[in-house]
Design a protein around this motif. Structure first.
Motif, PDB file in Angstrom:
ATOM      1  N   ASP A 100       3.358   9.025   0.771  1.00 16.57           N
ATOM      2  CA  ASP A 100       3.552   8.487  -0.580  1.00 16.57           C
ATOM      3  C   ASP A 100       4.684   7.466  -0.669  1.00 16.57           C
ATOM      4  OD1 ASP A 100       1.497  10.163  -1.273  1.00 16.57           O
ATOM      5  OD2 ASP A 100       2.811  11.750  -2.006  1.00 16.57           O
ATOM      6  N   ASN A 101       5.054   6.889   0.475  1.00 22.08           N
ATOM      7  CA  ASN A 101       6.009   5.782   0.431  1.00 22.08           C
ATOM      8  C   ASN A 101       5.251   4.516   0.057  1.00 22.08           C
ATOM      9  OD1 ASN A 101       8.023   7.509   1.625  1.00 22.08           O
ATOM     10  ND2 ASN A 101       6.992   7.182   3.581  1.00 22.08           N
ATOM     11  N   VAL A 102       5.947   3.578  -0.556  1.00 19.22           N
ATOM     12  CA  VAL A 102       5.339   2.294  -0.850  1.00 19.22           C
ATOM     13  C   VAL A 102       5.701   1.345   0.293  1.00 19.22           C
ATOM     14  CG1 VAL A 102       5.104   0.430  -2.520  1.00 19.22           C
ATOM     15  CG2 VAL A 102       5.652   2.726  -3.308  1.00 19.22           C
ATOM     16  N   VAL A 103       4.683   0.671   0.834  1.00 20.38           N
ATOM     17  CA  VAL A 103       4.892  -0.159   2.022  1.00 20.38           C
ATOM     18  C   VAL A 103       4.413  -1.582   1.750  1.00 20.38           C
ATOM     19  CG1 VAL A 103       4.430  -0.374   4.499  1.00 20.38           C
ATOM     20  CG2 VAL A 103       4.390   1.885   3.427  1.00 20.38           C
TER      21      VAL A 103
ATOM     22  N   TYR B 214       0.820  -1.224   0.000  1.00 18.34           N
ATOM     23  CA  TYR B 214       0.000   0.000   0.000  1.00 18.34           C
ATOM     24  C   TYR B 214       0.850   1.269   0.000  1.00 18.34           C
ATOM     25  CZ  TYR B 214       0.815   0.149   5.113  1.00 18.34           C
ATOM     26  OH  TYR B 214       1.385   0.192   6.362  1.00 18.34           O
ATOM     27  N   TYR B 215       0.181   2.390  -0.280  1.00 13.69           N
ATOM     28  CA  TYR B 215       0.830   3.704  -0.186  1.00 13.69           C
ATOM     29  C   TYR B 215       0.463   4.312   1.164  1.00 13.69           C
ATOM     30  CZ  TYR B 215       1.344   3.601  -5.300  1.00 13.69           C
ATOM     31  OH  TYR B 215       1.677   3.272  -6.578  1.00 13.69           O
ATOM     32  N   ASP B 216       1.432   4.918   1.848  1.00 15.29           N
ATOM     33  CA  ASP B 216       1.090   5.620   3.074  1.00 15.29           C
ATOM     34  C   ASP B 216       0.856   7.107   2.780  1.00 15.29           C
ATOM     35  OD1 ASP B 216       3.546   6.881   2.930  1.00 15.29           O
ATOM     36  OD2 ASP B 216       4.465   5.736   4.555  1.00 15.29           O
TER      37      ASP B 216
END
Lengths: 229, 113
Positions: B96-99, B91-93
């Motif tokens: 806007d980081n990808v997690v 998901y995106y936090d």
């Protein structure tokens, strides 16, 4: 409980404060896709013995963890007034680690610097280039000359052949960055010693991408399996 | 959405099919993958006498015995998950980081009494 309260409870159980609302949807890094796909093989039998025994272990990096984040670089290119005769590129790298929760334990941070295929194939293999990475220790003020007091050398490597990407372990540095005031980022320099202005320096700015892979462990989400009494 | 496997008609405790779609709960804007997953749930009776297939605890076996003697005073044991497996969510936090995150106990693999 109304639906909204139930959703809040569920999100909290999933380690999230609220429903998320990202602004820009960046592409998913290929390595993260691979890791996701590996974990998403169908059926209960997918959980091989190792994963059952070590549910909060990241096989790919051989570290404990249950959260893997990819932080995009938010730093800018440094354009010095003085001609940087030996430098192809000077760039600040900055990763905002504020998304990590207080109870999370950072177990690994890996910096990846990628070049476009066009650039690294065009570079001459006979001419070594040097990549230097510094930790910024003090904000460089306008008009301040020299870098000796504002940065600390982390690594320096010479390469005869250019690669598509470079990977560096920054776990210890990233642990310090969890205190926002200490996170002043990095300074990346790429130079070509024998050539003041080699022709393959041109255009490197547009071909560089950097990101930080961070693995962390949220203990509250990692229960050890209960033994049957 | 819930739906039963057509051929299964018995009312004995067992995993039933439940597909959870993230778009149904309005999370599709930030969850990249999966779009949903087969979570399943447990439903059915734990009748006397409990067979081995029903993954019964000793306590459940005794409870069914007591229930058979006193149906009004003692309920039948519950049908609950006894083995769950994890899933990972990409998901995106908010920054806007990808997690990629691992969540335990998300899929019901086996039910028991």
């Amino acid at each position: 409980l109304d639906v909204q309260s139930q959703e809040t409870l569920l999100l909290k159980a999933l380690g999230l404060k609220a429903r998320l609302s990202p602004k820009t949807l960046a592409p998913v890094p290929p390595l993260l896709w691979k890791m996701f796909q590996r974990r998403s093989k169908p059926g209960p039998a997918h959980a091989d013995a190792k994963e059952v025994q070590r549910p909060c272990w990241v096989e790919e990096f051989q570290v404990p963890g249950n959260i893997i984040r990819v932080f995009p670089d938010q730093g800018h290119f440094i354009h010095s007034r003085e001609p940087q005769s030996l430098l192809c590129l000077q760039k600040r790298l900055y990763f905002n680690l504020s998304a990590l929760e207080e109870d999370e334990m950072l177990t690994m941070a890996q910096l990846e610097i990628r070049f476009s295929q066009n650039w690294y194939q065009a570079a001459s293999p006979a001419r070594p280039f040097e990549l230097s990475l510094y930790k910024a220790t003090q904000m460089a003020l306008l008009g301040m000359s020299g870098h000796t007091h504002s940065r600390q050398m982390l690594l320096e490597q010479s390469f005869v052949h250019l690669h598509k990407s470079f990977v560096f372990d920054l776990t210890q540095v990233a642990k310090e960055w969890r205190i926002p005031a200490r996170n002043l980022g990095l300074i990346l320099e790429i130079g070509v010693p024998p050539l003041p202005e080699g022709e393959f320096c041109s255009g490197i700015d547009s071909f560089l991408e950097a990101s930080l892979f961070v693995v962390s462990l949220a203990p509250s989400q990692c229960k050890t399996p209960r033994k049957r009494r | 959405s819930t739906y039963y496997v057509p051929r299964i008609t018995s009312n004995v405790c067992k995993p039933r099919r439940l597909y959870i779609s993230f778009s149904d709960v309005g999370w599709e804007n930030w969850i990249i993958a999966p779009q949903g997953y087969l979570a399943n749930y447990c439903l059915g009776e734990c009748p006397f006498p409990l067979t081995e297939e029903l993954n019964s605890t000793n306590h459940a076996i005794l409870q069914t015995v007591v229930h058979s003697l006193d149906p009004e005073g003692t309920p039948q044991p519950c049908c609950v998950p006894v083995r769950l497996s994890p899933i990972s969510i990409l998901y995106y936090d908010n920054d806007d980081n990808v997690v990629l995150r691992h969540y335990e106990d998300m899929v019901v693999d086996e039910c028991g009494c």
